[in-house]
Scaffold this motif. Structure first.
Motif, mmCIF file in Angstrom:
data_model
loop_
_atom_site.group_PDB
_atom_site.id
_atom_site.type_symbol
_atom_site.label_atom_id
_atom_site.label_comp_id
_atom_site.label_asym_id
_atom_site.label_seq_id
_atom_site.Cartn_x
_atom_site.Cartn_y
_atom_site.Cartn_z
ATOM 1 N N LEU A 82 0.822 -1.217 0.000
ATOM 2 C CA LEU A 82 0.000 0.000 0.000
ATOM 3 C C LEU A 82 0.856 1.267 0.000
ATOM 4 O O LEU A 82 0.309 2.377 0.017
ATOM 5 N N GLN A 83 2.183 1.087 -0.021
ATOM 6 C CA GLN A 83 3.132 2.204 -0.067
ATOM 7 C C GLN A 83 2.959 3.141 1.130
ATOM 8 O O GLN A 83 3.058 4.363 1.010
ATOM 9 N N ASP A 140 -11.157 -1.747 -1.143
ATOM 10 C CA ASP A 140 -10.243 -2.028 -2.253
ATOM 11 C C ASP A 140 -10.499 -3.442 -2.778
ATOM 12 O O ASP A 140 -9.688 -4.344 -2.619
ATOM 13 N N ASN A 144 -6.028 -3.166 -6.047
ATOM 14 C CA ASN A 144 -5.067 -2.298 -6.719
ATOM 15 C C ASN A 144 -4.485 -1.234 -5.791
ATOM 16 O O ASN A 144 -3.754 -0.351 -6.227
ATOM 17 N N GLY A 145 -4.839 -1.285 -4.499
ATOM 18 C CA GLY A 145 -4.231 -0.401 -3.523
ATOM 19 C C GLY A 145 -4.809 0.994 -3.453
ATOM 20 O O GLY A 145 -4.237 1.868 -2.793
ATOM 21 N N VAL A 146 -5.953 1.221 -4.089
ATOM 22 C CA VAL A 146 -6.612 2.529 -4.023
ATOM 23 C C VAL A 146 -8.112 2.330 -3.891
ATOM 24 O O VAL A 146 -8.651 1.278 -4.268
ATOM 25 N N ASN A 180 -8.659 8.777 -7.125
ATOM 26 C CA ASN A 180 -8.331 7.552 -6.408
ATOM 27 C C ASN A 180 -7.523 7.891 -5.161
ATOM 28 O O ASN A 180 -6.612 8.720 -5.201
ATOM 29 N N HIS A 182 -5.072 6.681 -2.164
ATOM 30 C CA HIS A 182 -4.149 5.691 -1.625
ATOM 31 C C HIS A 182 -4.271 5.643 -0.100
ATOM 32 O O HIS A 182 -4.826 6.556 0.517
ATOM 33 N N PHE A 183 -3.743 4.590 0.500
ATOM 34 C CA PHE A 183 -3.913 4.401 1.942
ATOM 35 C C PHE A 183 -3.300 5.548 2.752
ATOM 36 O O PHE A 183 -3.869 5.972 3.760
ATOM 37 N N THR A 184 -2.155 6.050 2.312
ATOM 38 C CA THR A 184 -1.525 7.153 3.035
ATOM 39 C C THR A 184 -2.438 8.370 3.082
ATOM 40 O O THR A 184 -2.604 9.010 4.130
ATOM 41 N N LYS A 185 -3.044 8.697 1.950
ATOM 42 C CA LYS A 185 -3.963 9.845 1.918
ATOM 43 C C LYS A 185 -5.237 9.532 2.689
ATOM 44 O O LYS A 185 -5.812 10.413 3.337
#
Length: 223
Positions: A82-83, A140, A144-146, A180, A182-185
């Motif tokens: 998930l970066q 998700d 695709n991680g988003v 989209n 991402h997990f960080t956001k």
């Protein structure tokens, strides 16, 4: 009074046919309410079944080696995918918070318990680190991680209220054409929304699994 053959009799009120009509209306209303309750129960059970299936899917996704538990290696692999920046200590803490039997891993029962307990928590006292991971992965569905920004909004509106969320989300996405998330956001929006909700309704929230207290729930929610 009605005169019949020189005599009198008292008319019944309400007439029998009116009483029958009233009983029929009450019976019809009772049937409609019962049908409404049945449909609501079916919708609730269907939603709960879907949620449980989603939870099982996420557990399977996190359980990389299929041993029936999510351990540090499993969680670290997913957070890396998930970066999301994290340290080994931080990943260990995510599991430790909900590892009731202290075996350094989270089994299905612990996984399921922490999700439902945190989902229904109104106090802010339940551990939320793993819950946020689970919640993101449940949305998700294509791995695709988003997730879509509209899905993020639906989550946050329920949790923090529309007023606490809208300004922060618009601020974060005003210069971003990619909707989209991402997990960080996702975690950043959670943190900002929680902070704004606390600003609007100040209160003391107990910190997770500790004796200290925090006035800022965003500190409790942070991974």
């Amino acid at each position: 009074l009605q005169s019949i053959g020189g005599g009198h009799r008292t008319a019944r009120w309400p007439p029998p046919d009116a009483m029958a009509t009233h009983k029929e209306r009450m019976l019809l209303k009772s049937k409609e309410e019962a049908e409404k309750a049945r449909r609501e129960k079916e919708r609730r059970e269907f939603k709960e079944a879907q949620e449980l299936e989603g939870l099982k899917r996420v557990f399977k996704r996190l359980d990389k080696n299929s041993d029936g538990k999510v351990d540090l290696e499993d969680l670290s692999a997913e957070l890396t995918y998930l970066q999301f920046p994290f340290s080994k200590k931080e990943a260990s803490m995510i599991l430790w918070e909900v590892d009731d039997d202290n075996d350094n891993a989270v089994d299905w029962d612990e996984f399921k318990t922490t999700f439902y307990r945190t989902r229904d928590d109104k106090t802010g006292c339940e551990p939320r680190k793993l819950f946020h991971v689970i919640e993101f992965l449940m949305h998700d569905k294509n791995h695709n991680g988003v997730i879509d920004v509209d899905e993020v909004l639906s989550i946050l509106y329920i949790r923090y209220g529309k007023d606490s969320v809208d300004g922060k989300v618009q601020e974060m996405f005003k210069d971003d054409d990619d909707k989209n998330v991402h997990f960080t956001k996702f975690m950043e929006v959670q943190r900002l929304s929680a902070k704004e909700a606390m600003r609007r309704t100040p209160s003391i929230v107990p910190s997770v699994r500790g004796l200290s207290y925090s006035r800022d729930p965003s500190k409790v929610l942070d991974i």
